[in-house]
Design a protein around this motif. Structure first.
Motif, PDB file in Angstrom:
ATOM      1  N   VAL A 256       0.834  -1.197   0.000  1.00  0.00           N
ATOM      2  CA  VAL A 256       0.000   0.000   0.000  1.00  0.00           C
ATOM      3  C   VAL A 256       0.868   1.245   0.000  1.00  0.00           C
ATOM      4  O   VAL A 256       1.817   1.352   0.794  1.00  0.00           O
ATOM      5  N   ILE A 257       0.551   2.191  -0.894  1.00  0.00           N
ATOM      6  CA  ILE A 257       1.126   3.534  -0.842  1.00  0.00           C
ATOM      7  C   ILE A 257       0.001   4.491  -0.492  1.00  0.00           C
ATOM      8  O   ILE A 257      -1.010   4.565  -1.200  1.00  0.00           O
ATOM      9  N   TRP A 258       0.186   5.217   0.606  1.00  0.00           N
ATOM     10  CA  TRP A 258      -0.868   6.037   1.214  1.00  0.00           C
ATOM     11  C   TRP A 258      -0.486   7.510   1.072  1.00  0.00           C
ATOM     12  O   TRP A 258       0.287   8.036   1.862  1.00  0.00           O
ATOM     13  N   PHE A 259      -1.011   8.181   0.039  1.00  0.00           N
ATOM     14  CA  PHE A 259      -0.789   9.610  -0.163  1.00  0.00           C
ATOM     15  C   PHE A 259      -1.815  10.370   0.664  1.00  0.00           C
ATOM     16  O   PHE A 259      -2.993  10.437   0.304  1.00  0.00           O
ATOM     17  N   ASP A 260      -1.388  10.961   1.769  1.00  0.00           N
ATOM     18  CA  ASP A 260      -2.354  11.533   2.707  1.00  0.00           C
ATOM     19  C   ASP A 260      -1.636  12.465   3.676  1.00  0.00           C
ATOM     20  O   ASP A 260      -0.475  12.218   4.035  1.00  0.00           O
TER      21      ASP A 260
ATOM     22  N   LEU B 106      -5.197   7.689  -2.741  1.00  0.00           N
ATOM     23  CA  LEU B 106      -4.922   9.119  -2.911  1.00  0.00           C
ATOM     24  C   LEU B 106      -6.014   9.937  -2.236  1.00  0.00           C
ATOM     25  O   LEU B 106      -7.142  10.001  -2.710  1.00  0.00           O
ATOM     26  N   ASP B 107      -5.658  10.552  -1.117  1.00  0.00           N
ATOM     27  CA  ASP B 107      -6.539  11.472  -0.411  1.00  0.00           C
ATOM     28  C   ASP B 107      -6.173  12.874  -0.888  1.00  0.00           C
ATOM     29  O   ASP B 107      -5.017  13.287  -0.783  1.00  0.00           O
ATOM     30  N   LEU B 108      -7.151  13.618  -1.388  1.00  0.00           N
ATOM     31  CA  LEU B 108      -6.846  14.939  -1.953  1.00  0.00           C
ATOM     32  C   LEU B 108      -6.372  15.932  -0.911  1.00  0.00           C
ATOM     33  O   LEU B 108      -5.804  16.970  -1.278  1.00  0.00           O
ATOM     34  N   ASP B 109      -6.549  15.645   0.384  1.00  0.00           N
ATOM     35  CA  ASP B 109      -5.984  16.570   1.368  1.00  0.00           C
ATOM     36  C   ASP B 109      -4.469  16.404   1.501  1.00  0.00           C
ATOM     37  O   ASP B 109      -3.819  17.148   2.239  1.00  0.00           O
ATOM     38  N   TRP B 110      -3.903  15.437   0.779  1.00  0.00           N
ATOM     39  CA  TRP B 110      -2.438  15.330   0.678  1.00  0.00           C
ATOM     40  C   TRP B 110      -1.866  16.567  -0.021  1.00  0.00           C
ATOM     41  O   TRP B 110      -0.774  17.023   0.285  1.00  0.00           O
ATOM     42  N   VAL B 111      -2.624  17.107  -0.954  1.00  0.00           N
ATOM     43  CA  VAL B 111      -2.196  18.282  -1.710  1.00  0.00           C
ATOM     44  C   VAL B 111      -2.459  19.541  -0.879  1.00  0.00           C
ATOM     45  O   VAL B 111      -3.409  19.601  -0.096  1.00  0.00           O
ATOM     46  N   ASP B 112      -1.620  20.544  -1.049  1.00  0.00           N
ATOM     47  CA  ASP B 112      -1.797  21.789  -0.305  1.00  0.00           C
ATOM     48  C   ASP B 112      -3.172  22.396  -0.584  1.00  0.00           C
ATOM     49  O   ASP B 112      -3.628  22.396  -1.738  1.00  0.00           O
TER      50      ASP B 112
ATOM     51  N   GLY C 161     -12.371  18.095   3.262  1.00  0.00           N
ATOM     52  CA  GLY C 161     -12.969  18.328   4.573  1.00  0.00           C
ATOM     53  C   GLY C 161     -11.985  18.633   5.675  1.00  0.00           C
ATOM     54  O   GLY C 161     -12.318  19.293   6.656  1.00  0.00           O
ATOM     55  N   THR C 162     -10.740  18.143   5.545  1.00  0.00           N
ATOM     56  CA  THR C 162      -9.742  18.327   6.599  1.00  0.00           C
ATOM     57  C   THR C 162      -8.453  18.895   5.996  1.00  0.00           C
ATOM     58  O   THR C 162      -7.423  18.218   5.944  1.00  0.00           O
ATOM     59  N   PRO C 163      -8.495  20.150   5.525  1.00  0.00           N
ATOM     60  CA  PRO C 163      -7.306  20.740   4.895  1.00  0.00           C
ATOM     61  C   PRO C 163      -6.208  21.014   5.912  1.00  0.00           C
ATOM     62  O   PRO C 163      -6.485  21.376   7.056  1.00  0.00           O
ATOM     63  N   VAL C 164      -4.961  20.824   5.479  1.00  0.00           N
ATOM     64  CA  VAL C 164      -3.793  21.093   6.322  1.00  0.00           C
ATOM     65  C   VAL C 164      -2.767  21.827   5.466  1.00  0.00           C
ATOM     66  O   VAL C 164      -2.367  21.319   4.405  1.00  0.00           O
ATOM     67  N   ARG C 165      -2.339  22.990   5.915  1.00  0.00           N
ATOM     68  CA  ARG C 165      -1.364  23.752   5.133  1.00  0.00           C
ATOM     69  C   ARG C 165      -0.047  22.997   5.000  1.00  0.00           C
ATOM     70  O   ARG C 165       0.300  22.174   5.834  1.00  0.00           O
ATOM     71  N   GLY C 166       0.670  23.298   3.921  1.00  0.00           N
ATOM     72  CA  GLY C 166       1.998  22.727   3.748  1.00  0.00           C
ATOM     73  C   GLY C 166       2.025  21.405   3.014  1.00  0.00           C
ATOM     74  O   GLY C 166       2.973  20.628   3.164  1.00  0.00           O
ATOM     75  N   GLY C 167       1.019  21.146   2.179  1.00  0.00           N
ATOM     76  CA  GLY C 167       0.961  19.876   1.466  1.00  0.00           C
ATOM     77  C   GLY C 167       1.721  19.886   0.157  1.00  0.00           C
ATOM     78  O   GLY C 167       2.429  20.846  -0.181  1.00  0.00           O
TER      79      GLY C 167
END
Length: 306
Positions: free
Chosen positions: A122-126, A228-234, A242-248
């Motif tokens: 598994v590769i987990w982009f998140d 691929l979770d899109l919150d991985w991207v900045d 739903g759960t954005p985190v700066r610095g992606g």
């Protein structure tokens, strides 16, 4: 890729704490997913969406015994069990299952189906570790638990629909972590999983990190699942989550990562399944996050600038 890609929509938002992610599959399709994949030379068949009742029609606390504070666990079980069958059937038919979420808890079903007949890396982009259990989760939202479920941690070890024994910790690689609960941090350090944070990407570059992640996920496995979770991207590039985190990851880092996965797949046929999750059109701006999801998926299937 010579296999036909079967697109399966899983419009579930039981696992999230903000409504709207159930519209993610429609938004990604509307953003031109099929056209993007066609440009990559991929033949697709769309299986439509799994049917599921609205969250407002269900009781989030009507859970089985010992479910801790997990919300909608019965509903998550129902959806993931049906998704598991669809993914396994797609693989048996020689097709590639591409699952569109919905919240990240749908990955329990995707990985369960993909690993039924195979040892799965598994590769987990998140941005997040998704390693909580019903007993440890501060929120009770199951989209923060799919890896714990698949690996059989805590309560999930007793739940056949969740635990996937052919997914082993040592074949799991995180890419781009940047928001981890203190308890999850300890669990990762104590585990056999490999974790690359955004600091690793800053220091070494996305290509080197993804190469190492691929090495982990392909070691003694029959294939790889890409989540691929899109919150991985900045969030400046992907605001509709739903759960954005700066610095992606940046736009180019994200594409470069999926292009690297594709190059290995073209050479060795390593990728077995993929899910794309957490696109929330209600929070998006002009469907930009869904367009990015479609484009990144195409990169994973071989679309290039030249």
């Amino acid at each position: 890729m010579s296999r036909t890609v079967r697109i399966i929509g899983a419009p579930m938002d039981y696992g999230a704490n903000r409504r709207g992610v159930d519209m993610g599959p429609s938004a990604i399709r509307y953003a031109g997913l099929s056209d993007e994949l066609e440009d990559a030379g991929v033949e697709t068949v769309d299986a439509g969406d799994l049917l599921m009742p609205r969250a407002e029609e269900r009781d989030p606390d009507a859970n089985p015994p010992r479910a801790g504070n997990a919300k909608f666990l019965r509903e998550v079980e129902d959806v993931c069990s049906r998704l598991r069958e669809q993914v396994a059937e797609s693989l048996s038919a020689g097709e590639f299952p591409l699952v569109l979420g919905g919240d990240h808890s749908i990955a329990i079903g995707t990985m369960g189906g993909s690993s039924r007949e195979a040892d799965l890396g598994v590769i987990w982009f998140d941005a997040h570790a998704d390693l909580n259990t019903p007993q440890t989760s501060p929120s009770g939202n199951v989209h923060g638990m799919p890896l714990a479920a698949t690996l059989g941690r805590g309560l999930f070890g007793e739940l056949e629909w969740a635990h996937a024994p052919r997914v082993r910790e040592e074949a799991v690689a995180y890419v781009g972590l940047r928001s981890i609960d203190e308890r999850e941090r300890d669990l990762i350090k104590e585990s056999d999983m490999t974790a690359f944070t955004m600091a690793d990407i800053d220091e070494r570059g996305i290509t080197a990190v993804v190469e190492d992640a691929l090495e982990v996920a392909t070691r003694d496995t029959d294939g790889v699942h890409v989540s691929l979770d899109l919150d991985w991207v900045d969030p400046k590039t992907a605001p509709g989550v739903g759960t954005p985190v700066r610095g992606g990851a940046t736009y180019r880092e994200a594409h470069a990562a999926l292009e690297r996965v594709s190059k290995h797949d073209e050479r060795d046929g390593i990728v077995r399944s993929m899910d794309v999750v957490e696109v929330n059109p209600i929070l998006d701006e002009k469907n930009e996050t869904a367009k990015l999801a479609a484009g990144l998926t195409a990169s994973a299937f071989g679309k290039r600038i030249l």
